[in-house]
Each structure stands twice: as structure tokens, then as C-alpha cells.
Design an enzyme around this catalytic site. Structure first.
Site, PDB file in Angstrom:
ATOM      1  N   ASP A   1     -27.229 -17.865  35.584  1.00 43.14           N
ATOM      2  CA  ASP A   1     -26.837 -16.575  34.837  1.00 43.14           C
ATOM      3  C   ASP A   1     -25.365 -16.162  34.957  1.00 43.14           C
ATOM      4  OD1 ASP A   1     -27.328 -14.460  33.012  1.00 43.14           O
ATOM      5  OD2 ASP A   1     -28.021 -13.102  34.552  1.00 43.14           O
ATOM      6  N   HIS A   2     -24.475 -15.932  34.041  1.00 34.77           N
ATOM      7  CA  HIS A   2     -23.310 -15.763  34.191  1.00 34.77           C
ATOM      8  C   HIS A   2     -22.160 -16.557  35.173  1.00 34.77           C
ATOM      9  CE1 HIS A   2     -23.727 -12.124  31.763  1.00 34.77           C
ATOM     10  NE2 HIS A   2     -24.812 -11.882  32.171  1.00 34.77           N
TER      11      HIS A   2
ATOM     12  N   ASN B   1     -32.502 -11.817  27.724  1.00 37.03           N
ATOM     13  CA  ASN B   1     -32.271 -11.418  29.284  1.00 37.03           C
ATOM     14  C   ASN B   1     -32.938 -10.121  29.937  1.00 37.03           C
ATOM     15  OD1 ASN B   1     -31.009 -13.873  29.022  1.00 37.03           O
ATOM     16  ND2 ASN B   1     -29.085 -13.195  30.106  1.00 37.03           N
TER      17      ASN B   1
HETATM   18  P1  13P Z   1     -30.613  -5.831  31.958  1.00 33.83           P
HETATM   19  O1  13P Z   1     -29.565  -5.299  32.712  1.00 33.83           O
HETATM   20  O2  13P Z   1     -30.737  -5.164  30.590  1.00 33.83           O
HETATM   21  O3  13P Z   1     -31.865  -6.238  32.224  1.00 33.83           O
HETATM   22  O4  13P Z   1     -29.918  -7.367  31.392  1.00 33.83           O
HETATM   23  C1  13P Z   1     -29.892  -8.413  32.096  1.00 33.83           C
HETATM   24  C2  13P Z   1     -29.117  -9.582  31.884  1.00 33.83           C
HETATM   25  O5  13P Z   1     -28.646  -9.586  30.835  1.00 33.83           O
HETATM   26  C3  13P Z   1     -28.623 -10.745  32.940  1.00 33.83           C
HETATM   27  O6  13P Z   1     -27.970 -11.534  32.392  1.00 33.83           O
HETATM   28  O1  G3H Z   2     -26.372  -9.877  33.969  1.00 33.60           O
HETATM   29  C1  G3H Z   2     -26.366  -9.269  35.066  1.00 33.60           C
HETATM   30  C2  G3H Z   2     -27.597  -9.624  36.062  1.00 33.60           C
HETATM   31  O2  G3H Z   2     -28.454  -8.396  35.835  1.00 33.60           O
HETATM   32  C3  G3H Z   2     -27.319  -9.971  37.318  1.00 33.60           C
HETATM   33  O3  G3H Z   2     -26.935  -9.134  38.087  1.00 33.60           O
HETATM   34  O4  G3H Z   2     -24.999  -9.885  39.450  1.00 33.60           O
HETATM   35  O5  G3H Z   2     -26.186  -8.062  40.181  1.00 33.60           O
HETATM   36  O6  G3H Z   2     -27.139 -10.462  40.380  1.00 33.60           O
HETATM   37  P1  G3H Z   2     -26.426  -9.205  39.613  1.00 33.60           P
HETATM   38 ZN    ZN Z   3     -26.255 -10.832  31.051  1.00 35.26          ZN
END
Ligand code: 13P
Ligand code: G3H
Ligand code: ZN
Length: 306
Positions: free
Chosen positions: A81-82, A252
Site C-alpha cells: 500500500d502506498h 481500501n
Molecule cells: P481509511 O483511512 O479510510 O481506512 O483508508 C485506508 C487507505 O486508503 C489505505 O490505503
Molecule cells: O493509507 C494509509 C494506510 O492507512 C496505512 O497507514 O502508513 O500508518 O500504515 P500507515
Molecule cells: Zn490509501
């Protein structure tokens, strides 16, 4: 069963008009909750690990998730993720992820295209799917706070150009959602018309970040048990349904799991002051997260699709 790529799961979702959940994990209990919910509802699922999650759990966390995912009887994808750079995406691919997100949405369009294309070429050579993002969400993203006024909604023509230029498999779009537990005052505005326009130009699956519902019941319990979360707001279920009907295929959710976990944990600690067995404190939190995830899967329409 072996892990599934993101594209296998999400192309079926976009074609079938349903959404699939990507749920963030950073430990054993969250992963168990995600996979148990997927089995219970017969849902395909993406288990997401952020760079922060990767730093927290390291390779042992990834090996744990991979081992558990291989025992699943529903399709499971392990997703980064990201991802902030080419190097972090390659690290994830080497660890066994079957989907990576390269998020250069904070850079200018040229840099976003160039870095995304570089990741796509490497990932596809390894049989791994790629998510990219154009536009900018508000909220907290990888610990960077993006003020609502700095958020940029995705432009449909840019989205089309970006996907053609990069060859990415699915696209995260900024359509009014934001990360975290404070998504705006009242019911956050979601630009459904924009989703429709993007979907008309981009046939690949679209991704909704920041989709948590932030249930009032969980926030109230959290606060009643000693937490302090002010001004919480989330995405209305009708907005999620409507977004899925218009082309969103990956949704997500992280915040709702964190809220369920922490509300339950605070309650357990307050209710059982003599308890010091971590399993007695974390077990109920795991069950709460599982209930939340099952509800999300039914809402997205992926229940029964595995
Ligand atoms: P929320 O903070 O709304 O759960 O979104 C999570 C997210 O987009 C993780 O990439
Ligand atoms: O998009 C962000 C997710 O909620 C992950 O968050 O970077 O704190 O793990 P984090
Ligand atoms: Zn996100």
C-alpha cells in the site's frame, strides 16, 4: 492455494460490477481477522501492508502473511500500500507481494508517469500487478498530512492519459475521500459524476482509498472506554455502493479496523483489570475486526464471489 495477483481479482470485480476489499495489516491478529472474514463470506481479498507496516513487522510479518494466505481457500493477494519509490516496490516484489502500489501522486505528472512506468516494467516482468495514483487525497498519507484544500480531485482526461502512458493495472482516484478518521464535517461529499467520467475513459479497475465508514458506534465505545477521538466522520455506505456501481473495484479500509481493535482493547483493559494474558485482551479485538471486515465485504458485493 497459491497467492493471486491483484489484477486477477480486480479485473473480475470490475467486469462483474462488484468491489473487493483491501484491508491493511501489521500483525497476526489483523491478518487472522481478514482471512477468517474472507473465508466466512467466501470473498476474494487483498491483504495490504503499507511501508509503515513493513517497517514495523519486517520480513517475519510478510512470511507470516504469506504462509497464512497460502492456506486460504479463497483468492488472496498480498499488496504493498502506498509504495513511495521504485526501490520499495522492488523490495516488496522480492519478499513475495503479488501487487504493489507506486504512489507518486505528490510529484508532478511527468515524474509520476516516469516512476510508475519503471515500476510497471519491473513488476510485470515478475508477474506482479501495479496500482498507481493520480490526483491527491486529503488526510494523513504515510504520516504526511495533506490539508483538505491541498487535495486535488482526479481529472478524467489526465487519468486516461496516465493509464495509457504507464500501463498500470488499476488506478487510485481522488474523488472526495480522505485517509484517517476525520474525513470532513457531516457526510463527506463524494464526486460520483467524476467516478463515472473516469470510468468511461479508463476501462481498468478503479481504486477508492480512504473508504472507511468510521462507525459512530465504534467511536462512541472508544471514547467511553477512555479514548479521545473528536470530529470523527467516515464514508456513507450508500456512497460506497454507488461508487462500486460506477466502476470502483478495489476499496481500501484501514481506519475501521484500527477503531474496532482499539475500542475492544480499551474495553477489555477497563473491564478486566486483573487480566494480563495478551490473548485474552487481543482475542476479542480480533473478533471485533473480523465482524467489521465481514460487514465491509457484504457492502462491497464481493461476498460469495470466491
Ligand atoms: P481509511 O483511512 O479510510 O481506512 O483508508 C485506508 C487507505 O486508503 C489505505 O490505503
Ligand atoms: O493509507 C494509509 C494506510 O492507512 C496505512 O497507514 O502508513 O500508518 O500504515 P500507515
Ligand atoms: Zn490509501
Amino acid at each position: 492455494m497459491p497467492l493471486t495477483t491483484g489484477m486477477e481479482i480486480l479485473s473480475a470485480a470490475r467486469a462483474g460490477g462488484y468491489g473487493v476489499g483491501a484491508f491493511n495489516t501489521s500483525n497476526l491478529e489483523i491478518t487472522q481477522a481478514i482471512l477468517a472474514a474472507a473465508e466466512e463470506t467466501r470473498s476474494p481479498v487483498l491483504v495490504a501492508v503499507s511501508e509503515g507496516g513493513l517497517s514495523y513487522g519486517g520480513k517475519p510479518l510478510i512470511d507470516l502473511v504469506l504462509g497464512m494466505a497460502r492456506d486460504a481457500t479463497v483468492p488472496v493477494c498480498l499488496h504493498l500500500d502506498h509504495g513511495s519509490s521504485f526501490e520499495r516496490c522492488i523490495e516488496a516484489i522480492r519478499l513475495g507481494f503479488t501487487s504493489v502500489m507506486i504512489d507518486k501522486s505528490h510529484a508532478d505528472e511527468d515524474e509520476n508517469v516516469a516512476e510508475t512506468k519503471r515500476v510497471v516494467d519491473a513488476a510485470h516482468a515478475a508477474g506482479v500487478s501495479v496500482e498507481a495514483e493520480i490526483g491527491r487525497l486529503g488526510g494523513v498519507e504515510e504520516h504526511v498530512v495533506v490539508a483538505e484544500e491541498d487535495a486535488i480531485l482526479t481529472k478524467p482526461d489526465e487519468a486516461e492519459r496516465f493509464m495509457d502512458a504507464t500501463g498500470a493495472d488499476y488506478l487510485a482516484v481522488a474523488i472526495g475521500t480522505s485517509h484517517g478518521a476525520n474525513k470532513g464535517t457531516g457526510r463527506p461529499y463524494i464526486d460520483h459524476g467524476r467516478i463515472e467520467e473516469i470510468a468511461a475513459r479508463v476501462s481498468k479497475p478503479l481504486v477508492m482509498h480512504g473508504a472507511s465508514g468510521v462507525p459512530t458506534e465504534l467511536v462512541e465505545r472508544l471514547n467511553a472506554a477512555g479514548g479521545r477521538l473528536d470530529g470523527a466522520s467516515g464514508i456513507h455506505e450508500d456512497d460506497v455502493r454507488s461508487a462500486v456501481a460506477r466502476g470502483i473495484a478495489k476499496i481500501n479500509t484501514d481506519t475501521d479496523l484500527r477503531l474496532a481493535f482499539t475500542a475492544s482493547l480499551r474495553e477489555s483493559l477497563a473491564r478486566t483489570p486483573k487480566e494480563f494474558d495478551p490473548r485474552k485482551l487481543l482475542g476479542p479485538a480480533r473478533a471485533e475486526m473480523r465482524t467489521v471486515i465481514e460487514g465491509r465485504m457484504r457492502l462491497f458485493g464481493c461476498a460469495g464471489k470466491a
